[in-house]
Motif scaffolding. Sequence first.
Motif, PDB file in Angstrom:
ATOM      1  N   UNK A   7       0.814  -1.083  -0.162  1.00 49.40           N
ATOM      2  CA  UNK A   7      -0.016  -0.031   0.023  1.00 49.40           C
ATOM      3  C   UNK A   7       0.847   1.056  -0.079  1.00 49.40           C
ATOM      4  N   UNK A   8       1.779   1.273   0.887  1.00 47.84           N
ATOM      5  CA  UNK A   8       2.910   2.473   0.612  1.00 47.84           C
ATOM      6  C   UNK A   8       3.458   2.532  -0.500  1.00 47.84           C
ATOM      7  N   UNK A   9       3.876   1.609  -1.417  1.00 41.94           N
ATOM      8  CA  UNK A   9       4.367   1.697  -2.675  1.00 41.94           C
ATOM      9  C   UNK A   9       3.480   2.209  -3.714  1.00 41.94           C
ATOM     10  N   UNK A  10       2.148   2.017  -3.268  1.00 41.45           N
ATOM     11  CA  UNK A  10       1.037   2.685  -4.234  1.00 41.45           C
ATOM     12  C   UNK A  10       1.090   3.768  -4.259  1.00 41.45           C
ATOM     13  N   UNK A  11       1.049   4.776  -3.030  1.00 38.72           N
ATOM     14  CA  UNK A  11       0.872   5.986  -3.149  1.00 38.72           C
ATOM     15  C   UNK A  11       2.011   6.857  -4.037  1.00 38.72           C
ATOM     16  N   UNK A  55      -5.980  -3.461   6.252  1.00 39.24           N
ATOM     17  CA  UNK A  55      -7.318  -2.826   5.726  1.00 39.24           C
ATOM     18  C   UNK A  55      -7.306  -1.192   6.348  1.00 39.24           C
ATOM     19  N   UNK A  56      -6.979  -0.934   7.588  1.00 39.86           N
ATOM     20  CA  UNK A  56      -6.826   0.546   7.846  1.00 39.86           C
ATOM     21  C   UNK A  56      -5.660   1.315   7.220  1.00 39.86           C
ATOM     22  N   UNK A  57      -4.657   0.580   6.970  1.00 38.63           N
ATOM     23  CA  UNK A  57      -3.475   1.207   6.238  1.00 38.63           C
ATOM     24  C   UNK A  57      -4.050   1.756   4.677  1.00 38.63           C
ATOM     25  N   UNK A  58      -4.956   0.615   4.339  1.00 39.47           N
ATOM     26  CA  UNK A  58      -5.467   0.782   2.731  1.00 39.47           C
ATOM     27  C   UNK A  58      -6.656   1.881   2.692  1.00 39.47           C
ATOM     28  N   UNK A  92     -15.571  -2.598   3.245  1.00 44.70           N
ATOM     29  CA  UNK A  92     -14.752  -1.773   4.144  1.00 44.70           C
ATOM     30  C   UNK A  92     -15.565  -0.547   4.641  1.00 44.70           C
ATOM     31  N   UNK A  93     -15.989   0.114   3.525  1.00 48.84           N
ATOM     32  CA  UNK A  93     -16.417   1.321   3.706  1.00 48.84           C
ATOM     33  C   UNK A  93     -17.956   1.311   4.429  1.00 48.84           C
ATOM     34  N   UNK A  94     -18.353   0.195   4.193  1.00 46.30           N
ATOM     35  CA  UNK A  94     -19.781  -0.227   4.945  1.00 46.30           C
ATOM     36  C   UNK A  94     -19.752  -0.960   6.301  1.00 46.30           C
TER      37      UNK A  94
END
Length: 119
Positions: A7-11, A55-58, A92-94
């Motif tokens: 996820x960090x690499x995606x940013x 999930x929270x990191x994402x 996740x958002x729900x």
Amino acid sequence: MRKSEMFVQCLPAINKACFTKVDKGIEETIELLKTLEAQLNDKKFFGGDSVGLVDIVATFIGYWLEVIQEVVGVELLTEEKFPRLYKWIEEYVNCSVIKEHLPPREKLLASAKTYFQQK
């Protein structure tokens, strides 16, 4: 490589894809999203049946990316391209624990529009 590191690499790739609209950034982001999607397998969340740290990191990908795509006009993450990742976003958002802490989408969209108009 651990999921949270992915996820960090995606940013930076998302930054390049959305803010400069460079094809290489778009391609790099899509490849990273494919890798993330593969990590989900058939799980509801990255850690299994409940929300975890990964999930929270994402959250950026799960909540912010859709708004940014809409504002800047770049299509990176769609249901057609990434069905498992898209399903994870919906879950996740729900999720009640997460939903109560996310800013309302309308406010996020308005803020993003203001921010990107200044750039």
